[in-house]
Each structure stands twice: as C-alpha cells, then as structure tokens.
Scaffold this motif. Structure first.
Motif, PDB file in Angstrom:
ATOM      1  N   ASN A 282       0.813  -1.226   0.000  1.00  0.00           N
ATOM      2  CA  ASN A 282       0.000   0.000   0.000  1.00  0.00           C
ATOM      3  C   ASN A 282       0.846   1.275   0.000  1.00  0.00           C
ATOM      4  OD1 ASN A 282      -2.930   0.491  -0.027  1.00  0.00           O
ATOM      5  ND2 ASN A 282      -2.520   1.794   1.738  1.00  0.00           N
ATOM      6  N   GLY A 283       2.012   1.194  -0.605  1.00  0.00           N
ATOM      7  CA  GLY A 283       2.923   2.339  -0.642  1.00  0.00           C
ATOM      8  C   GLY A 283       4.216   2.064   0.093  1.00  0.00           C
ATOM      9  N   HIS A 284       4.203   1.096   1.006  1.00  0.00           N
ATOM     10  CA  HIS A 284       5.432   0.654   1.669  1.00  0.00           C
ATOM     11  C   HIS A 284       6.186  -0.243   0.687  1.00  0.00           C
ATOM     12  CE1 HIS A 284       7.876  -0.427   5.221  1.00  0.00           C
ATOM     13  NE2 HIS A 284       7.972  -1.607   4.632  1.00  0.00           N
ATOM     14  N   PRO A 285       7.522  -0.131   0.607  1.00  0.00           N
ATOM     15  CA  PRO A 285       8.288  -0.943  -0.355  1.00  0.00           C
ATOM     16  C   PRO A 285       8.302  -2.422   0.032  1.00  0.00           C
ATOM     17  CG  PRO A 285       9.769   0.353   1.021  1.00  0.00           C
ATOM     18  CD  PRO A 285       8.389   0.818   1.328  1.00  0.00           C
ATOM     19  N   LEU A 286       7.447  -3.182  -0.621  1.00  0.00           N
ATOM     20  CA  LEU A 286       7.283  -4.599  -0.308  1.00  0.00           C
ATOM     21  C   LEU A 286       6.943  -5.350  -1.587  1.00  0.00           C
ATOM     22  CD1 LEU A 286       6.878  -6.955   1.719  1.00  0.00           C
ATOM     23  CD2 LEU A 286       4.559  -6.098   2.104  1.00  0.00           C
ATOM     24  N   ALA A 287       7.661  -6.425  -1.839  1.00  0.00           N
ATOM     25  CA  ALA A 287       7.420  -7.238  -3.031  1.00  0.00           C
ATOM     26  C   ALA A 287       7.833  -8.671  -2.721  1.00  0.00           C
ATOM     27  CB  ALA A 287       8.187  -6.690  -4.232  1.00  0.00           C
ATOM     28  N   CYS A 288       7.535  -9.571  -3.659  1.00  0.00           N
ATOM     29  CA  CYS A 288       7.741 -10.984  -3.345  1.00  0.00           C
ATOM     30  C   CYS A 288       7.799 -11.825  -4.617  1.00  0.00           C
ATOM     31  CB  CYS A 288       6.581 -11.465  -2.460  1.00  0.00           C
ATOM     32  SG  CYS A 288       6.715 -13.157  -1.872  1.00  0.00           S
ATOM     33  N   VAL A 289       8.467 -12.967  -4.499  1.00  0.00           N
ATOM     34  CA  VAL A 289       8.447 -14.001  -5.533  1.00  0.00           C
ATOM     35  C   VAL A 289       7.906 -15.270  -4.883  1.00  0.00           C
ATOM     36  CG1 VAL A 289       9.786 -15.385  -7.159  1.00  0.00           C
ATOM     37  CG2 VAL A 289      10.457 -13.025  -6.681  1.00  0.00           C
ATOM     38  N   ALA A 290       6.914 -15.876  -5.516  1.00  0.00           N
ATOM     39  CA  ALA A 290       6.378 -17.166  -5.060  1.00  0.00           C
ATOM     40  C   ALA A 290       6.706 -18.211  -6.114  1.00  0.00           C
ATOM     41  CB  ALA A 290       4.866 -17.076  -4.857  1.00  0.00           C
ATOM     42  N   THR A 291       7.147 -19.377  -5.664  1.00  0.00           N
ATOM     43  CA  THR A 291       7.495 -20.415  -6.627  1.00  0.00           C
ATOM     44  C   THR A 291       7.284 -21.800  -6.020  1.00  0.00           C
ATOM     45  OG1 THR A 291       9.173 -21.113  -8.234  1.00  0.00           O
ATOM     46  CG2 THR A 291       9.956 -20.528  -6.027  1.00  0.00           C
ATOM     47  N   THR A 292       7.668 -22.829  -6.771  1.00  0.00           N
ATOM     48  CA  THR A 292       7.492 -24.206  -6.326  1.00  0.00           C
ATOM     49  C   THR A 292       8.685 -24.653  -5.481  1.00  0.00           C
ATOM     50  OG1 THR A 292       8.612 -25.153  -8.246  1.00  0.00           O
ATOM     51  CG2 THR A 292       6.249 -24.688  -8.473  1.00  0.00           C
TER      52      THR A 292
END
Length: 463
Positions: A282-292
C-alpha cells in the motif's frame, strides 16, 4: 522541529536542480503539488481535492489508518533484517500461500517489483540451466538492466534486443494480428509462441522462461484471450522452460472475482513462478516471488546464499498482513467487481455516443478506454487522449493517465476503495470533454470547408 513548507514554485525549482531530469512528473507542464491524501483522494498545498484514478500502489486507499497503525506499532517494537527469526515473515508467507495454488509454496521477500522480476529470472535460469526468455511485445517488467533487456517497451528506445530475448506478439484482440472475430484467438496467439520456440531451437538455443504480465498494462490495459496462458505454458514446459506470471500491477484482488489476474485463465492454470509488488504494501516498499519447492530447491543447490537486507522485515510483513486484512474486512474485491462493472457499463454506453472511443476493456478496477481517430482503421487518437487527461485535471480535479504503445489508452487503476459515485463522476466528465471535442472538431471541419469553397470562388472569379 517542523519543516517549513516550500512554495510550489520553490519545490519545482529545487526538483529541477536536484533530481534527475529522467525522473518525470505527472502533468509536467503544470505539476500538481500533493501534500496529503486519504482513500481515493489527493490534496494539493491549497487544499484542493483531486480524485485519484492512477494510484494502484495505494491499493486499499491512501494513508489507510489500519496500515499506518500496523507499521507504526511494529516499528516501535522491532525492525531487523530477516536473518533473525521472527513470526511476521512466516505468518505473512502462510497468508499469501492461502491465496495461491498449492504448488506455489515457497516465498522470497524483496522491496520492489523490479527486484522480484530480477529474482524470478535468476530462479528460472538456475532451475532450467537455459538462458533464453520469451516476452510479449510492448512489455515492461522493471528498471533493472536485466529487466530492461526483457522489456520491449524500454529496450527498443535503448540498446535494442539481445540475442537471448525473443518477442512474441501481444495477444491484443482489438488491434492485434488475431482479433475478436477469430474463432479461437487464445490458441492462435499461443501458436505464435510455439513457432517462436521452434525458431529458437533451430538456432541451437534453449528456453529458460516465458515471462508475461497476467494483464499487460503498459501494452494498453490488455485482457488476454481465454486459453492463452495454459497453451503457452504447455509449449514452454515442453521446451524445458518455466512460466513466470508478473502480477506486480494486477495482483491482490484488483480483478475482483479472483485474487490474482492469472486465475482469469482458468482454475486449473498455475504458473511456475509468480512475482508481486506495487499494491502489496500500500505504498510501503514490499514485493515478493512465489514459486514451487522444486524451483526453490534448485536455487538453494547452487550453494550461494540469497539475502535481501530490507526484504521481509518485521515492519514490511506487518504492513503486508494489514493490507490483506483490509482487503477482506472492507470487501475490496467485491467493491472491484461492483464498481468496476458499473464503470465499464457506463463507459460502454459512452462508446455508443462517441465515435472516438474505439474500445472499452477491462475487468474489476483494471480498465482501459482506447481512443481512435477512426474506428475502421483504428488510428490512435494520441493527441485527443492527452487533451482529455489535461482537461480532467484542470477542470474536474480528476487524475487519469494514458498507456499503450501510442499513449492513446485512458487507463483506470484507482485505489480499491473507489466508489460508485466516483465512477459516475469520471464518466460524466469524460462525456462532457468528448462532446466538446466533437463540437470543436465539427466547427473546424466546417471552417476548412468554407475556406476551400472561398478559395475556389476566388479562383473562378479571378479567371
């Protein structure tokens, strides 16, 4: 001690002097100085309120009190890096896992969509031991060098296409090579990827990944034809590659009925890697990768530790958890369904009134209006789109922007709290502007006709 607020002219002068000129402002000819925001509204230094149809990053609304409270409370207790054992990161990963297909069960937290997509490339390369990547035309996946290389939107303006990057046609059923009248555009566009893979193999190269936004945004708010992703995934996996779905723009319920836009392609479809970012914090620097587990295992097996200083901190994960709570508690996916359908219906009715609207497309609160000079040739009405954006800002205090290869698509990706009354206001204002534009165009046409007649009369009189 409180900082004294600068006058707008001073702020602009300092920005021009101190900030790189490639960092562009919205409305660069007359920028809006925004000093506070709440929900779907922005406020300038004079207290003037603007309706925000642009900020998909502020997913649940600007300065949402629940998000602010969660961030401040955790920051007051602890904010270390993720090498220290802490509940928040595992609780957040568990909540995300509940929204995804079961096989996407391993998570890597980072700070931005660009970091997530860069890591996805690394995962794909490590797992497949191949290099080549297939992307869609006009795609944009981030600002890192690795991502500019797989973003036609960027690399065509810079060093050009690398030999390991292969560009497939954008599955645009409005102006692409296969259109709405095709009996099976999903299959037809998927077959272009199959042909591309065969060409790659003939060159002695191998595919690492197919990389695509679940709904192409920079390409013009494109809704992909049904069946496209499953068939592409089949072809890519047969070639030894993996399927990467970029959800940086579209994830977290923006499409309404689904939490992720790739789910629009069917309940049975599952990517091998999913990246997420913009709306996540929501504007805070946050990201992600989801994988197997299998792909993650290959990445671990290379013997090199992956560490991200600010990815997955207690504060970041507290913010992420709060965002998920608000989406559920305020039924924002339901709101996206209801308001998005209403907005799309109003825009479709507007299309019947204005020839300049060539196409209205979208799902949930991800919508686009493509403006064209003529519907048959689909000539992009780039100047008209810019005119509409300018007048919406100046006359109605509504912030909208354009996208697409020709910047002729008015795009709507507002905060998810966008209401029915907001949708109705936007359409009323666009209707007024397009009506005025049509009237002026007719007047100009009549003026030109009269000028031509006058010229002909003068020549005849002179003769």
């Amino acid at each position: 001690m409180a900082q004294e607020e600068l006058r707008k002219e001073e702020t602009l002068a300092m920005r021009n002097r101190l900030i790189g000129q490639s960092c562009k402002l919205f409305y660069s000819e007359d920028p809006v100085k925004i000093v506070r925001a709440r929900g779907q509204y922005l406020f300038d230094e004079n207290g003037k309120r603007y309706l925000d149809c642009i900020s998909n990053v502020q997913h649940v609304g600007h300065c949402h009190p629940a998000i602010t409270k969660a961030a401040a409370a955790q920051m007051d207790v602890l904010n270390t890096n993720s090498r220290f054992l802490h509940d928040n990161i595992v609780l957040y990963a568990d909540r995300l896992a509940a929204t995804l297909p079961q096989k996407l069960c391993v998570f890597y937290f980072v700070n931005s969509g660009s970091e997530a997509n860069d890591l996805a490339l690394r995962l794909a390369h490590q797992y497949t031991q191949h290099e080549d990547v297939v992307v869609l035309d006009h795609a944009y996946h981030g600002h890192l060098m690795s991502l500019i290389d797989i973003s036609p939107y960027k690399f065509r303006k810079l060093a050009g296409q690398k030999e390991w990057v292969h560009v497939a046609p954008l599955p645009d059923t409005y102006r692409g090579i296969y259109r709405e009248d095709h009996p099976n555009p999903g299959q037809a566009y998927a077959d272009t990827v199959k042909d591309l893979i065969e060409d790659v193999h003939k060159k002695g190269r191998k595919i690492s990944a197919f990389f695509a936004e679940s709904l192409p945004s920079v390409g013009g708010q494109i809704i992909l034809p049904q069946g496209y992703f499953p068939k592409v995934a089949e072809y890519v996996r047969s070639a030894g590659g993996v399927f990467v779905a970029d959800e940086v723009q579209t994830g977290f319920g923006r499409v309404g009925h689904h939490f992720w836009a790739f789910q629009l392609q069917g309940d049975d479809f599952c990517p091998d890697i999913v990246t997420m970012g913009k709306p996540m914090g929501n504007g805070h620097p946050l990201a992600c990768v989801a994988t197997t587990a299998e792909i993650a295992g290959a990445f671990t097996a290379n013997g090199v530790e992956y560490f991200n200083t600010f990815g997955g901190t207690p504060v970041s994960c507290a913010v992420g958890l709060a965002v998920l709570d608000v989406i559920v508690e305020e039924d924002l996916r339901g709101n996206a369904v209801r308001v998005g359908a209403h907005l799309k219906d109003l825009l479709t009715k507007l299309k019947a009134r204005h020839e300049i609207i060539g196409d209205v497309r979208g799902v949930g609160l991800f919508l686009g209006i493509e403006l064209v000079i003529d519907r048959e040739k689909k000539t992009p009405a780039t100047e008209a789109a810019a005119h509409v954006v300018k007048r919406l800002k100046e006359e109605d205090q509504i912030c909208v922007s354009t996208d697409g290869p020709w910047e002729n698509v008015l795009k709507f990706k507002p905060p998810m709290c966008f209401g029915m009354e907001n949708a109705e206001l936007v359409v009323q204002c666009i209707d007024r502007i397009l009506t005025d534009l049509k009237r002026k165009t007719r007047c100009l046409t009549l003026l030109r006709i009269n000028q031509m007649r006058h010229a002909v009369t003068q020549r005849q009189t002179g003769a």
